[in-house]
Design a protein around this motif. Structure first.
Motif, PDB file in Angstrom:
ATOM      1  N   LYS A  51       0.854  -1.181   0.000  1.00  0.00           N
ATOM      2  CA  LYS A  51       0.000   0.000   0.000  1.00  0.00           C
ATOM      3  C   LYS A  51       0.893   1.235   0.000  1.00  0.00           C
ATOM      4  CE  LYS A  51      -3.062   2.086   3.351  1.00  0.00           C
ATOM      5  NZ  LYS A  51      -3.897   1.829   4.507  1.00  0.00           N
ATOM      6  N   ALA A  52       0.479   2.244  -0.728  1.00  0.00           N
ATOM      7  CA  ALA A  52       1.180   3.524  -0.724  1.00  0.00           C
ATOM      8  C   ALA A  52       0.126   4.622  -0.725  1.00  0.00           C
ATOM      9  CB  ALA A  52       2.088   3.662  -1.939  1.00  0.00           C
ATOM     10  N   GLU A  62       0.245  10.624  -8.561  1.00  0.00           N
ATOM     11  CA  GLU A  62       1.380  11.107  -7.789  1.00  0.00           C
ATOM     12  C   GLU A  62       1.957  10.045  -6.861  1.00  0.00           C
ATOM     13  OE1 GLU A  62       0.483  14.820  -5.799  1.00  0.00           O
ATOM     14  OE2 GLU A  62      -0.908  15.338  -7.411  1.00  0.00           O
ATOM     15  N   VAL A  63       1.180   9.013  -6.555  1.00  0.00           N
ATOM     16  CA  VAL A  63       1.601   7.957  -5.629  1.00  0.00           C
ATOM     17  C   VAL A  63       2.273   6.796  -6.372  1.00  0.00           C
ATOM     18  CG1 VAL A  63       0.780   6.399  -3.802  1.00  0.00           C
ATOM     19  CG2 VAL A  63      -0.316   8.599  -4.121  1.00  0.00           C
ATOM     20  N   TYR A  64       2.103   6.692  -7.681  1.00  0.00           N
ATOM     21  CA  TYR A  64       2.655   5.575  -8.458  1.00  0.00           C
ATOM     22  C   TYR A  64       4.147   5.330  -8.236  1.00  0.00           C
ATOM     23  CZ  TYR A  64      -1.662   4.933 -11.167  1.00  0.00           C
ATOM     24  OH  TYR A  64      -2.940   4.684 -11.566  1.00  0.00           O
ATOM     25  N   PRO A  65       5.015   6.347  -8.285  1.00  0.00           N
ATOM     26  CA  PRO A  65       6.447   6.061  -8.083  1.00  0.00           C
ATOM     27  C   PRO A  65       6.741   5.380  -6.744  1.00  0.00           C
ATOM     28  CG  PRO A  65       6.167   8.265  -8.963  1.00  0.00           C
ATOM     29  CD  PRO A  65       4.804   7.757  -8.613  1.00  0.00           C
ATOM     30  N   ASN A  89      -4.450  -7.562  -8.206  1.00  0.00           N
ATOM     31  CA  ASN A  89      -5.492  -7.051  -7.308  1.00  0.00           C
ATOM     32  C   ASN A  89      -5.288  -5.567  -7.019  1.00  0.00           C
ATOM     33  OD1 ASN A  89      -6.501  -9.681  -7.124  1.00  0.00           O
ATOM     34  ND2 ASN A  89      -5.196 -10.134  -5.392  1.00  0.00           N
ATOM     35  N   TYR A  90      -4.817  -4.831  -8.022  1.00  0.00           N
ATOM     36  CA  TYR A  90      -4.546  -3.393  -7.897  1.00  0.00           C
ATOM     37  C   TYR A  90      -5.856  -2.636  -7.675  1.00  0.00           C
ATOM     38  CZ  TYR A  90      -3.850   1.345  -9.618  1.00  0.00           C
ATOM     39  OH  TYR A  90      -3.850   2.699  -9.745  1.00  0.00           O
ATOM     40  N   ASN A  91      -5.802  -1.636  -6.806  1.00  0.00           N
ATOM     41  CA  ASN A  91      -6.938  -0.767  -6.563  1.00  0.00           C
ATOM     42  C   ASN A  91      -6.410   0.594  -6.113  1.00  0.00           C
ATOM     43  OD1 ASN A  91      -9.556   0.116  -6.210  1.00  0.00           O
ATOM     44  ND2 ASN A  91     -10.172  -1.736  -5.109  1.00  0.00           N
ATOM     45  N   ALA A  92      -7.107   1.647  -6.490  1.00  0.00           N
ATOM     46  CA  ALA A  92      -6.704   2.999  -6.102  1.00  0.00           C
ATOM     47  C   ALA A  92      -7.949   3.843  -5.903  1.00  0.00           C
ATOM     48  CB  ALA A  92      -5.811   3.623  -7.169  1.00  0.00           C
ATOM     49  N   PRO A 123     -11.164  12.940   8.892  1.00  0.00           N
ATOM     50  CA  PRO A 123     -11.926  12.799   7.658  1.00  0.00           C
ATOM     51  C   PRO A 123     -12.685  14.063   7.245  1.00  0.00           C
ATOM     52  CG  PRO A 123     -12.794  11.353   9.375  1.00  0.00           C
ATOM     53  CD  PRO A 123     -11.555  11.996   9.912  1.00  0.00           C
ATOM     54  N   TRP A 124     -13.052  14.902   8.162  1.00  0.00           N
ATOM     55  CA  TRP A 124     -13.806  16.095   7.793  1.00  0.00           C
ATOM     56  C   TRP A 124     -12.900  17.176   7.201  1.00  0.00           C
ATOM     57  CZ3 TRP A 124     -12.786  14.298  12.624  1.00  0.00           C
ATOM     58  CH2 TRP A 124     -11.965  15.083  13.421  1.00  0.00           C
ATOM     59  N   ARG A 125     -11.595  16.946   7.205  1.00  0.00           N
ATOM     60  CA  ARG A 125     -10.667  17.967   6.728  1.00  0.00           C
ATOM     61  C   ARG A 125      -9.909  17.572   5.471  1.00  0.00           C
ATOM     62  NH1 ARG A 125      -7.167  20.169  11.575  1.00  0.00           N
ATOM     63  NH2 ARG A 125      -6.794  21.803  10.060  1.00  0.00           N
ATOM     64  N   MET A 126      -9.747  16.273   5.206  1.00  0.00           N
ATOM     65  CA  MET A 126      -8.830  15.905   4.141  1.00  0.00           C
ATOM     66  C   MET A 126      -9.189  14.566   3.493  1.00  0.00           C
ATOM     67  SD  MET A 126      -4.727  15.353   4.539  1.00  0.00           S
ATOM     68  CE  MET A 126      -4.815  16.253   6.046  1.00  0.00           C
ATOM     69  N   VAL A 127      -9.065  14.522   2.174  1.00  0.00           N
ATOM     70  CA  VAL A 127      -9.166  13.281   1.422  1.00  0.00           C
ATOM     71  C   VAL A 127      -7.825  13.100   0.720  1.00  0.00           C
ATOM     72  CG1 VAL A 127     -10.343  12.095  -0.445  1.00  0.00           C
ATOM     73  CG2 VAL A 127     -11.640  13.570   1.072  1.00  0.00           C
ATOM     74  N   ARG A 128      -7.292  11.873   0.722  1.00  0.00           N
ATOM     75  CA  ARG A 128      -5.966  11.641   0.156  1.00  0.00           C
ATOM     76  C   ARG A 128      -5.985  10.427  -0.771  1.00  0.00           C
ATOM     77  NH1 ARG A 128      -2.440   8.265   3.893  1.00  0.00           N
ATOM     78  NH2 ARG A 128      -3.920   6.846   4.812  1.00  0.00           N
ATOM     79  N   PRO A 129      -5.062  10.382  -1.745  1.00  0.00           N
ATOM     80  CA  PRO A 129      -4.999   9.226  -2.645  1.00  0.00           C
ATOM     81  C   PRO A 129      -4.291   8.047  -1.992  1.00  0.00           C
ATOM     82  CG  PRO A 129      -3.369  10.853  -3.277  1.00  0.00           C
ATOM     83  CD  PRO A 129      -4.153  11.448  -2.148  1.00  0.00           C
ATOM     84  N   VAL A 130      -4.851   6.851  -2.192  1.00  0.00           N
ATOM     85  CA  VAL A 130      -4.280   5.621  -1.654  1.00  0.00           C
ATOM     86  C   VAL A 130      -4.290   4.564  -2.765  1.00  0.00           C
ATOM     87  CG1 VAL A 130      -4.488   3.825   0.114  1.00  0.00           C
ATOM     88  CG2 VAL A 130      -5.191   6.157   0.630  1.00  0.00           C
TER      89      VAL A 130
END
Length: 85
Positions: free
Chosen positions: A15-16, A26-29, A45-48, A56-63
């Motif tokens: 996981k990154a 931006e997380v791929y590298p 089984n890739y998922n993003a 959670p009420w302040r920020m959403v981030r890529p995973v």
């Protein structure tokens, strides 16, 4: 779909993530680097997605997450229906 289990050896679930707003691209590298660190050369089984962070009420981030595997024979991701990152 998932390739036949005899074609690869499972290394580790990986996981990154990015700590703040941004694109999954931006997380791929970091994700690819992590796959190589655990001895994998392919991810199944890739998922993003965008996920809520600690507040959670302040920020959403890529995973990005998936399973790093070591392929037993030479392969072509595109021929198997996969995509190279």
């Amino acid at each position: 779909g998932k390739p036949d289990a005899s074609q690869y050896q499972i290394k580790k679930h990986i996981k990154a993530a990015k700590g703040t707003y941004g694109s999954v691209v931006e997380v791929y590298p970091r994700f690819v680097e992590r796959a190589h660190q655990v001895g994998g050369d392919v991810v199944i089984n890739y998922n993003a997605s965008q996920r809520f962070g600690f507040w959670p009420w302040r920020m959403v981030r890529p995973v990005v997450w998936g399973t790093a595997v070591k392929w037993n024979t030479p392969f072509n991701c595109n021929a198997l229906g996969g995509v190279e990152i």
